[in-house]
Motif scaffolding. Structure first.
Motif, PDB file in Angstrom:
ATOM      1  N   THR A  78     -52.874 -23.298 -25.068  1.00  0.00           N
ATOM      2  CA  THR A  78     -52.920 -21.865 -24.851  1.00  0.00           C
ATOM      3  C   THR A  78     -52.430 -21.027 -26.153  1.00  0.00           C
ATOM      4  O   THR A  78     -51.290 -21.354 -26.508  1.00  0.00           O
ATOM      5  CB  THR A  78     -52.350 -21.322 -23.815  1.00  0.00           C
ATOM      6  N   VAL A  79     -53.419 -20.415 -27.152  1.00  0.00           N
ATOM      7  CA  VAL A  79     -52.810 -19.659 -28.159  1.00  0.00           C
ATOM      8  C   VAL A  79     -52.263 -18.026 -27.705  1.00  0.00           C
ATOM      9  O   VAL A  79     -53.124 -17.607 -27.081  1.00  0.00           O
ATOM     10  CB  VAL A  79     -53.938 -19.401 -29.274  1.00  0.00           C
ATOM     11  N   LYS A  80     -50.944 -17.885 -27.837  1.00  0.00           N
ATOM     12  CA  LYS A  80     -50.407 -16.620 -27.538  1.00  0.00           C
ATOM     13  C   LYS A  80     -50.212 -15.690 -28.575  1.00  0.00           C
ATOM     14  O   LYS A  80     -49.515 -15.844 -29.583  1.00  0.00           O
ATOM     15  CB  LYS A  80     -49.072 -16.986 -26.846  1.00  0.00           C
ATOM     16  N   VAL A 104     -52.248  -9.588 -32.888  1.00  0.00           N
ATOM     17  CA  VAL A 104     -52.265 -10.955 -33.562  1.00  0.00           C
ATOM     18  C   VAL A 104     -53.500 -11.539 -32.746  1.00  0.00           C
ATOM     19  O   VAL A 104     -53.414 -11.909 -31.379  1.00  0.00           O
ATOM     20  CB  VAL A 104     -50.944 -11.631 -33.240  1.00  0.00           C
ATOM     21  N   ASP A 105     -54.468 -11.617 -33.183  1.00  0.00           N
ATOM     22  CA  ASP A 105     -55.898 -12.249 -32.623  1.00  0.00           C
ATOM     23  C   ASP A 105     -55.788 -13.498 -32.274  1.00  0.00           C
ATOM     24  O   ASP A 105     -55.920 -14.388 -33.067  1.00  0.00           O
ATOM     25  CB  ASP A 105     -56.958 -11.567 -33.384  1.00  0.00           C
ATOM     26  N   PRO A 106     -55.800 -13.864 -30.835  1.00  0.00           N
ATOM     27  CA  PRO A 106     -55.499 -15.323 -30.481  1.00  0.00           C
ATOM     28  C   PRO A 106     -56.887 -16.092 -30.667  1.00  0.00           C
ATOM     29  O   PRO A 106     -56.997 -17.084 -30.692  1.00  0.00           O
ATOM     30  CB  PRO A 106     -55.026 -15.267 -29.196  1.00  0.00           C
ATOM     31  N   ILE A 107     -57.994 -15.280 -30.484  1.00  0.00           N
ATOM     32  CA  ILE A 107     -59.240 -15.808 -30.515  1.00  0.00           C
ATOM     33  C   ILE A 107     -59.453 -16.358 -32.004  1.00  0.00           C
ATOM     34  O   ILE A 107     -59.895 -17.423 -32.245  1.00  0.00           O
ATOM     35  CB  ILE A 107     -60.417 -14.911 -30.225  1.00  0.00           C
ATOM     36  N   MET A 108     -59.164 -15.718 -33.083  1.00  0.00           N
ATOM     37  CA  MET A 108     -59.252 -16.195 -34.406  1.00  0.00           C
ATOM     38  C   MET A 108     -58.554 -17.171 -34.667  1.00  0.00           C
ATOM     39  O   MET A 108     -58.737 -18.119 -35.502  1.00  0.00           O
ATOM     40  CB  MET A 108     -59.287 -15.055 -35.447  1.00  0.00           C
ATOM     41  N   VAL A 109     -57.345 -17.223 -34.252  1.00  0.00           N
ATOM     42  CA  VAL A 109     -56.310 -18.509 -34.351  1.00  0.00           C
ATOM     43  C   VAL A 109     -57.047 -19.887 -33.557  1.00  0.00           C
ATOM     44  O   VAL A 109     -56.980 -20.867 -34.245  1.00  0.00           O
ATOM     45  CB  VAL A 109     -54.990 -17.990 -33.763  1.00  0.00           C
ATOM     46  N   ALA A 110     -57.634 -19.578 -32.393  1.00  0.00           N
ATOM     47  CA  ALA A 110     -58.159 -20.505 -31.653  1.00  0.00           C
ATOM     48  C   ALA A 110     -59.402 -21.502 -32.417  1.00  0.00           C
ATOM     49  O   ALA A 110     -59.357 -22.294 -32.444  1.00  0.00           O
ATOM     50  CB  ALA A 110     -58.762 -20.037 -30.520  1.00  0.00           C
ATOM     51  N   VAL A 111     -60.109 -20.399 -33.250  1.00  0.00           N
ATOM     52  CA  VAL A 111     -61.274 -21.021 -34.147  1.00  0.00           C
ATOM     53  C   VAL A 111     -60.500 -21.549 -35.135  1.00  0.00           C
ATOM     54  O   VAL A 111     -61.260 -22.750 -35.533  1.00  0.00           O
ATOM     55  CB  VAL A 111     -61.972 -19.606 -34.470  1.00  0.00           C
TER      56      VAL A 111
END
Length: 397
Positions: free
Chosen positions: A189-191, A204-211
């Protein structure tokens, strides 16, 4: 093929048993009816039974002579949580449950061997026939071992078998060393920090971090692991967001890692964690990293594998045995038994699917496919293999 005549004559009964089990599938640790069927058959054939190991496990004890030597033969009994599309008469009677991996056939083949061994007993020692629950993700083999399987059933070696679609009926395959992969799963899980999608600078966009993490993880396979080692890292789920105009607080990555050695899995897990944590930190996010090890790699022992190859060749002939079959990234909890005892696990060909009765689904006859059905022509072949294995291993001296 050199099949045993009494087993051939018992084929119709084995098919009846197999199709009854197929019609009444039960999921892991819920195999109460199946266990009752197995135990009842064993007791009808004057085979003492141990019940309760692994919850719903059944073990039959077939003894002869004075030798203290013993081996174990294992079959799995559970079904899968999926809907069957076949409509032939023995199709599943329970919604959302199906014998789509052939455990019904594995059970019937081992029952066929148990029946013959109990009637003829042309060996010196003890054969334990293990009917194991919860192979499909439940770790039933490990549970049976923890419950004292090999204390109550002290054996020199343990053997297993699985049907293999796409391989011709009457053929066997095996390889020494790693034959099936370890099974592991992860949930990360990216928070981050949510915001209005029109004001991304406040998030702090977790979707872009997950990508970023997802893309970087693939370099573990291509750049951190030796090209001579095999591993798979598959992200199978990404969950994030609830609206087009909302940047969410978190994003989740879920998937599986497979490999043939513990060392490779150690490396992949360590690098996944480091990449995830440092990538998140670079974007002012955090990660909650979970990596679960399910089944270890299934590693056949060299001596026992060579023994099984000889037995298989005696049953179906040299040309029908592949002694260096290609390993698969599928997993199997028989691996736990091979960690505890020497032994070997083999594949028996299930054919291309032409055996299926009228009313089968339109899909292929592949494992875990809703159109799958076990090939009943295997029943006397697999049962004969089990018998010859036991008789040869425990040959009178």
């Amino acid at each position: 093929m050199k099949l045993i005549d009494p087993i051939i004559q018992f084929h119709a009964e084995l098919q009846k048993i197999r199709r009854d089990i197929h019609a009444h599938p039960e999921l892991c640790y819920e195999e109460h009816r199946t266990s009752d069927v197995v135990a009842q058959k064993l007791q009808e054939w004057d085979i003492p039974v141990i019940r309760g190991l692994g919850g719903t496990g059944v073990v039959g004890i077939i003894k002869n002579g004075n030798s203290g030597r013993a081996i174990a033969l294992r079959a799995d009994i559970d079904a899968l949580p999926m809907q069957e599309t076949n409509t032939f008469p023995h199709a599943s009677k329970h919604e959302g449950k199906m014998h789509a991996c052939g455990h019904d056939g594995h059970t019937a083949m081992l029952l066929g061997a148990a029946h013959y061994l109990s009637q003829h007993r042309q060996f010196d020692g003890t054969v334990y026939v293990i009917f194991q629950p919860a192979e499909e993700g439940g770790g039933g083999a490990k549970r049976m071992i923890e419950d004292g399987l090999f204390e109550q059933c002290p054996v020199e070696a343990v053997f297993g078998m699985h049907n293999w679609p796409g391989v011709a009926v009457g053929t066997f395959g095996v390889t020494p060393g790693p034959m099936m992969a370890s099974s592991n799963e992860f949930e990360v899980t990216v928070k981050g920090k949510g915001s209005h999608a029109a004001q991304p600078h406040k998030s702090v966009d977790p979707i872009m971090v997950a990508v970023q993490i997802a893309q970087s993880w693939q370099t573990i396979i291509s750049r951190n692991k030796s090209p001579l080692d095999t591993a798979v890292l598959s992200i199978t789920q990404i969950h994030a967001g609830s609206a087009t105009n909302v940047i969410p607080d978190d994003a989740k990555l879920i998937g599986t890692v497979r490999g043939f050695t513990t060392e490779v899995i150690d490396l992949v897990e360590s690098r996944m964690r480091a990449v995830a944590e440092h990538t998140a930190a670079a974007f002012d996010a955090e990660v909650d990293f979970h990596f679960k090890r399910n089944y270890p790699p299934l590693i056949n022992h060299a001596k026992e594998t060579a023994f099984c190859v000889d037995v298989m060749r005696g049953v179906v002939g040299d040309a029908k045995v592949e002694a260096q079959v290609e390993p698969t990234m599928g997993a199997e909890d028989f691996a736990f038994m091979l960690q505890a005892k020497p032994g070997c696990y083999v594949f028996i060909g299930n054919g291309e699917g032409e055996h299926r009765d009228i009313g089968h689904g339109l899909g292929p006859c592949n494992l875990h496919n809703p159109s799958y059905d076990f090939n009943d022509d295997l029943l006397p072949i697999g049962a004969t293999y089990w018998v010859r294995l036991a008789e040869t291993y425990l040959a009178k001296t």
